[in-house]
Structures are given as C-alpha cells and as structure tokens.
Design an enzyme around this catalytic site. Sequence first.
Site, PDB file in Angstrom:
ATOM      1  N   ARG A 110       0.823  -1.204   0.000  1.00 22.45           N
ATOM      2  CA  ARG A 110       0.000   0.000   0.000  1.00 22.45           C
ATOM      3  C   ARG A 110       0.861   1.260   0.000  1.00 22.45           C
ATOM      4  O   ARG A 110       0.537   2.253  -0.620  1.00 22.45           O
ATOM      5  CB  ARG A 110      -0.901  -0.005   1.229  1.00 22.45           C
ATOM      6  CG  ARG A 110      -1.795   1.217   1.309  1.00 22.45           C
ATOM      7  CD  ARG A 110      -2.246   1.461   2.731  1.00 22.45           C
ATOM      8  NE  ARG A 110      -3.240   0.503   3.171  1.00 22.45           N
ATOM      9  CZ  ARG A 110      -3.482   0.244   4.464  1.00 22.45           C
ATOM     10  NH1 ARG A 110      -2.780   0.827   5.398  1.00 22.45           N
ATOM     11  NH2 ARG A 110      -4.408  -0.620   4.800  1.00 22.45           N
ATOM     12  N   TYR A 111       1.947   1.226   0.742  1.00 19.55           N
ATOM     13  CA  TYR A 111       2.844   2.385   0.861  1.00 19.55           C
ATOM     14  C   TYR A 111       4.053   2.172  -0.053  1.00 19.55           C
ATOM     15  O   TYR A 111       4.383   1.047  -0.395  1.00 19.55           O
ATOM     16  CB  TYR A 111       3.304   2.519   2.315  1.00 19.55           C
ATOM     17  CG  TYR A 111       2.200   2.797   3.296  1.00 19.55           C
ATOM     18  CD1 TYR A 111       1.535   4.015   3.294  1.00 19.55           C
ATOM     19  CD2 TYR A 111       1.826   1.841   4.232  1.00 19.55           C
ATOM     20  CE1 TYR A 111       0.523   4.273   4.216  1.00 19.55           C
ATOM     21  CE2 TYR A 111       0.814   2.095   5.159  1.00 19.55           C
ATOM     22  CZ  TYR A 111       0.171   3.316   5.147  1.00 19.55           C
ATOM     23  OH  TYR A 111      -0.818   3.568   6.056  1.00 19.55           O
ATOM     24  N   ARG A 114       7.250  -0.046   1.822  1.00 24.42           N
ATOM     25  CA  ARG A 114       7.125  -1.164   2.745  1.00 24.42           C
ATOM     26  C   ARG A 114       5.928  -2.031   2.394  1.00 24.42           C
ATOM     27  O   ARG A 114       4.939  -1.534   1.831  1.00 24.42           O
ATOM     28  CB  ARG A 114       7.045  -0.701   4.195  1.00 24.42           C
ATOM     29  CG  ARG A 114       5.962   0.319   4.510  1.00 24.42           C
ATOM     30  CD  ARG A 114       6.457   1.215   5.651  1.00 24.42           C
ATOM     31  NE  ARG A 114       5.396   2.055   6.214  1.00 24.42           N
ATOM     32  CZ  ARG A 114       5.039   3.224   5.677  1.00 24.42           C
ATOM     33  NH1 ARG A 114       5.588   3.658   4.556  1.00 24.42           N
ATOM     34  NH2 ARG A 114       4.092   3.938   6.259  1.00 24.42           N
ATOM     35  N   CYS A 123      -3.046 -18.552  14.559  1.00 30.00           N
ATOM     36  CA  CYS A 123      -2.780 -17.681  15.705  1.00 30.00           C
ATOM     37  C   CYS A 123      -2.925 -18.505  16.972  1.00 30.00           C
ATOM     38  O   CYS A 123      -3.579 -19.548  16.971  1.00 30.00           O
ATOM     39  CB  CYS A 123      -3.751 -16.507  15.751  1.00 30.00           C
ATOM     40  SG  CYS A 123      -3.656 -15.482  14.276  1.00 30.00           S
ATOM     41  N   CYS A 127      -8.676 -13.925  17.917  1.00 33.14           N
ATOM     42  CA  CYS A 127      -9.293 -12.764  18.549  1.00 33.14           C
ATOM     43  C   CYS A 127     -10.592 -12.444  17.823  1.00 33.14           C
ATOM     44  O   CYS A 127     -10.622 -12.406  16.594  1.00 33.14           O
ATOM     45  CB  CYS A 127      -8.350 -11.568  18.474  1.00 33.14           C
ATOM     46  SG  CYS A 127      -6.675 -11.986  18.979  1.00 33.14           S
ATOM     47  N   CYS A 130     -10.568  -9.463  15.271  1.00 32.34           N
ATOM     48  CA  CYS A 130      -9.445  -9.452  14.314  1.00 32.34           C
ATOM     49  C   CYS A 130      -9.800  -8.729  13.017  1.00 32.34           C
ATOM     50  O   CYS A 130     -10.878  -8.919  12.462  1.00 32.34           O
ATOM     51  CB  CYS A 130      -9.049 -10.875  13.988  1.00 32.34           C
ATOM     52  SG  CYS A 130      -7.686 -10.959  12.806  1.00 32.34           S
ATOM     53  N   ARG A 132      -8.299  -9.238  10.233  1.00 30.34           N
ATOM     54  CA  ARG A 132      -8.201 -10.198   9.124  1.00 30.34           C
ATOM     55  C   ARG A 132      -9.083 -11.417   9.407  1.00 30.34           C
ATOM     56  O   ARG A 132      -8.747 -12.550   9.045  1.00 30.34           O
ATOM     57  CB  ARG A 132      -6.749 -10.620   8.880  1.00 30.34           C
ATOM     58  CG  ARG A 132      -5.871  -9.456   8.500  1.00 30.34           C
ATOM     59  CD  ARG A 132      -4.837  -9.777   7.420  1.00 30.34           C
ATOM     60  NE  ARG A 132      -4.098  -8.563   7.133  1.00 30.34           N
ATOM     61  CZ  ARG A 132      -2.982  -8.196   7.802  1.00 30.34           C
ATOM     62  NH1 ARG A 132      -2.469  -8.974   8.735  1.00 30.34           N
ATOM     63  NH2 ARG A 132      -2.385  -7.069   7.503  1.00 30.34           N
ATOM     64  N   ASP A 290     -10.995  -1.384  13.187  1.00 26.23           N
ATOM     65  CA  ASP A 290     -11.394  -1.290  11.778  1.00 26.23           C
ATOM     66  C   ASP A 290     -12.846  -1.724  11.593  1.00 26.23           C
ATOM     67  O   ASP A 290     -13.385  -2.479  12.407  1.00 26.23           O
ATOM     68  CB  ASP A 290     -10.479  -2.171  10.923  1.00 26.23           C
ATOM     69  CG  ASP A 290      -9.060  -1.617  10.862  1.00 26.23           C
ATOM     70  OD1 ASP A 290      -8.913  -0.381  10.845  1.00 26.23           O
ATOM     71  OD2 ASP A 290      -8.115  -2.428  10.838  1.00 26.23           O
ATOM     72  N   ASP A 327      -7.339   3.488  10.343  1.00 29.48           N
ATOM     73  CA  ASP A 327      -6.925   2.959   9.051  1.00 29.48           C
ATOM     74  C   ASP A 327      -8.121   3.168   8.134  1.00 29.48           C
ATOM     75  O   ASP A 327      -9.207   2.642   8.390  1.00 29.48           O
ATOM     76  CB  ASP A 327      -6.561   1.478   9.189  1.00 29.48           C
ATOM     77  CG  ASP A 327      -5.375   1.108   8.311  1.00 29.48           C
ATOM     78  OD1 ASP A 327      -5.257   1.704   7.220  1.00 29.48           O
ATOM     79  OD2 ASP A 327      -4.587   0.233   8.704  1.00 29.48           O
ATOM     80  N   LYS A 334      -3.164   4.615   7.074  1.00 32.82           N
ATOM     81  CA  LYS A 334      -3.313   5.043   8.463  1.00 32.82           C
ATOM     82  C   LYS A 334      -3.215   6.563   8.558  1.00 32.82           C
ATOM     83  O   LYS A 334      -2.358   7.173   7.952  1.00 32.82           O
ATOM     84  CB  LYS A 334      -2.204   4.430   9.309  1.00 32.82           C
ATOM     85  CG  LYS A 334      -2.259   2.906   9.375  1.00 32.82           C
ATOM     86  CD  LYS A 334      -1.092   2.371  10.180  1.00 32.82           C
ATOM     87  CE  LYS A 334      -1.082   0.854  10.232  1.00 32.82           C
ATOM     88  NZ  LYS A 334      -0.831   0.210   8.932  1.00 32.82           N
TER      89      LYS A 334
HETATM   90  C1  PLP Z   1       0.150  -0.662   8.812  1.00 36.69           C
HETATM   91  C2  PLP Z   1       0.691  -1.017   7.524  1.00 36.69           C
HETATM   92  C3  PLP Z   1       2.050  -0.832   7.237  1.00 36.69           C
HETATM   93  C4  PLP Z   1       3.040  -0.288   8.249  1.00 36.69           C
HETATM   94  O1  PLP Z   1       2.755   1.001   8.616  1.00 36.69           O
HETATM   95  P1  PLP Z   1       3.743   1.794   9.598  1.00 36.69           P
HETATM   96  O2  PLP Z   1       3.031   3.073   9.854  1.00 36.69           O
HETATM   97  O3  PLP Z   1       5.034   1.945   8.863  1.00 36.69           O
HETATM   98  O4  PLP Z   1       3.910   0.954  10.819  1.00 36.69           O
HETATM   99  C5  PLP Z   1       2.493  -1.140   5.980  1.00 36.69           C
HETATM  100  N1  PLP Z   1       1.662  -1.621   5.048  1.00 36.69           N
HETATM  101  C6  PLP Z   1       0.353  -1.813   5.284  1.00 36.69           C
HETATM  102  C7  PLP Z   1      -0.505  -2.346   4.208  1.00 36.69           C
HETATM  103  C8  PLP Z   1      -0.172  -1.520   6.536  1.00 36.69           C
HETATM  104  O5  PLP Z   1      -1.470  -1.740   6.781  1.00 36.69           O
HETATM  105  S1  SF4 Z   2      -5.680 -10.006  15.950  1.00 36.24           S
HETATM  106 FE1  SF4 Z   2      -6.068 -11.503  14.316  1.00 36.24          FE
HETATM  107  S2  SF4 Z   2      -4.063 -11.894  13.391  1.00 36.24           S
HETATM  108 FE2  SF4 Z   2      -3.700 -10.926  15.399  1.00 36.24          FE
HETATM  109  S3  SF4 Z   2      -3.455 -12.649  16.815  1.00 36.24           S
HETATM  110 FE3  SF4 Z   2      -5.602 -12.045  16.891  1.00 36.24          FE
HETATM  111  S4  SF4 Z   2      -6.613 -13.390  15.389  1.00 36.24           S
HETATM  112 FE4  SF4 Z   2      -4.416 -13.449  14.970  1.00 36.24          FE
END
Ligand code: PLP
Ligand code: SF4
Length: 373
Positions: A110-111, A114, A123, A127, A130, A132, A290, A327, A334
């Site tokens: 996305r960025y 990174r 996991c 959670c 979560c 995801r 989220d 986010d 973010k």
């Molecule tokens: C959160 C996130 C990051 C890392 O973000 P930082 O602000 O550098 O910690 C990188 N890529 C994605 C897709 C993210 O959701």
């Molecule tokens: S928040 Fe989601 S990815 Fe993170 S430990 Fe919990 S279940 Fe796993």
Amino acid sequence: MDVERSFDNPLPCRKAQQEEWRGWKSLLARSITSIPKLEAHFALRFQEIASVLARYPMRINPYYLSLIKKVGDPIYRQCVPDPKEIADTRGLEDPLDEGRLSPVPGLIHRYPDRVVFLVSNQCAVYCRFCNRKRMVGRPDVVTRETIQGGLEYIKKTCSVRDVLLSGGDPLLLDTRFLQCILKELRSIRHVEIIRIGTRVPCTLPQRITSDLVNTLKCFHPLYINTHFNHPREITSEAARACGMLADAGIPLGNQTVLLEGVNDDTRTMVELVQRLLQIRVRPYYLFQADLVKGTAHFWTPIQKGLQIMAAIQGHTSGMCLPHFAVDLPGGGGKVPLLPDYVLETRPDHIKVKNYMGRVFSYPTDPGKTQSAP
Ligand SMILES: *Cc1c(COP(=O)(O)O)cnc(C)c1O
Ligand code: SF4
C-alpha cells in the site's frame, strides 16, 4: 543454531529446548476449539454460537484461558465468540481493501517503501475483533506457494526497504521454517529492516523459547511489534517473553486496538501503557477498531481515543504515548489523530492548550518576531 552454547553445554541445553518446544505445542494442542469444550469449562450453554463457529474459528489456549477471571470480562470478550459476530450487518469483509492492494496473494503493498507479508494463517488465540477475520485460521490463504510468490515479488521490487511479516501470527510457524523465510529476506540487498507483527508474547508467551530468540537475533535489524490490549495480559510469563526478546536486542513495540468493554476507558489504558514500559515494550499504535464485518460490537466513538490520548500526553511518561490512528476504509492508509492542542492560528502567533488545559500563545515564526509575546 547457537553453536557456542551447544558446544559448552550440549546436553542440558538441547534438552531444555526440547522441553520448551513440547511446552508451547502442547499448550496449543490443548486449546478450546469446540462448543462442548467451552461448555465444559464455563459450565454454561453456548449453542447460540454454533453459527459463528461455522464462519469464524475459535481457539483459546489454556494459558490465555487462565487469564479469564469471569464471564464477560475484558479477556473473555477478546476470545470467546459472541452471537453478535454473525448478526453484524454494518462491517465490511475487507475494509482496508487489502485484496485490491495485493500484487500477489498474501502480500499487501500500500505504501511506497514497505509491504505486509502474510506468512502464517494460524494464531495462538483467534481474537474476535481481528481485522483479518476473513482469513485467519483458514488453510487456503497462506501456503508455501504464496510465500514463495511474496519473496519473489519483494526480490524484484527494489523500492521495498521494510518488510512486515504478519498473518495470522508469524511466530506460530516452526522456528526452522521462519528461519528460512528470514534468510531469504536477508539475502535481498534492498530489504533494510524486517518487522514481525505477533500476538504471541501476549497470548502464548511460552512460544518465546531460547531457540526462537537465538534464531531471530541473527537477522538484525529486526523489530517486533506485539499486541497487548489490557493490563491483565501483562503477566510474569509475558514479562519473561518480552525480556528475552529485548535481551536479544530486538526493539519491542506494541499495537493496541481500542475495543468497547475491553480497554475503552482512560484508567485501563494508562495502566496498560505504563505496564508495557515496565516489560520493555514501547507503545507504538493505538488503533481505532477497523470496520470489519463481525466486529461492530467492539466499535468505539473516535472521541474516546482522543480522550485517552489526552489522558496520557503530559500526565505520564512521554515514552508511554502511542500514535492514535484510524486505518481508512478503501485502502487510504493510516491517519494519526490528535486531540486539538492548537486552538487558534494567527499570522504572528498560535494559541495552544497544554495538558492541563491552560492556554498559551507561541510565535508562529520565532526568528521573525520582534519581541517575545
Ligand atoms: C500498517 C501497515 C504498514 C506499516 O505502517 P507503519 O506506519 O510503517 O507501521 C504497511 N503496510 C500496510 C498495508 C499496513 O497496513
Ligand atoms: S488479531 Fe487476528 S491476526 Fe492478530 S493474533 Fe488475533 S486473530 Fe491473529
């Protein structure tokens, strides 16, 4: 392997490692994953969550289970399924549009510099909040093939200087397999730093073994961001796990999710961030939850996060202060949010409020101001 240590004292060391290994794997194997086991533990009926489990997996390992003091408490709410997960009609499956931002499956770019690289679908606890939720615990999402594909993408994409391993939980991988991934990443010239996002120091601290730590410390600069949400998660076991990682030179950060009925009050959050510093973990992000489908019962007003930030800033160590961030849905990324400290902006000065609410003025361009205000 830590050759020197095995050389000095081969037998006891290896034996200890094997015991630790059996320790966390057997803890995980004894997790509650089904309704009958949950009913047996709490002596309550849980039939109403059958439809939740058909959609989202449950896993509560004996360690995390032991932190629950009573039904409905902040630990319970994080791990025991709620029928509201299925009733939720407001949330989105993938609010951050991670699917669209994946050039190859299991890698989110996305960025500019990174990527998030999903290397595990397991996991130590699933959670309930979560973000995801759509993919954790499912076998088809992260595979050896997607990991290979992700590594190839990173290799050919020179702008990627920061790789964030995530999932699922990367530390649920076998140590040797994780080591292979880290070796591959470290062989890529443009990858400067590696980060691991893991909830294991909080939900299964027994997984932090000396073998794991000795493996991780070969791949510096390596950072770990963990995920504690409540002061009661900071136990002597968690302190030991974080201490081992910190002793290995791994800087530790923490990402907390703001959750209704778990940590959405200033007292709890101040205690959490202070106790994190005591176990050598630096608060990094405080996330607004989220807008994920199945999690609406955890959502809090934006104002709550701002209030918490104002309660930390100035009132306790600045080291305790995370970034409060949302986010953005649709893959906007973010955005940090701050309480309003700037009350007014004038050509020559700004009016600001300090942590106690007192108002001060400060020159906008001190070099050009005739006299101090
Ligand atoms: C959160 C996130 C990051 C890392 O973000 P930082 O602000 O550098 O910690 C990188 N890529 C994605 C897709 C993210 O959701
Ligand atoms: S928040 Fe989601 S990815 Fe993170 S430990 Fe919990 S279940 Fe796993």
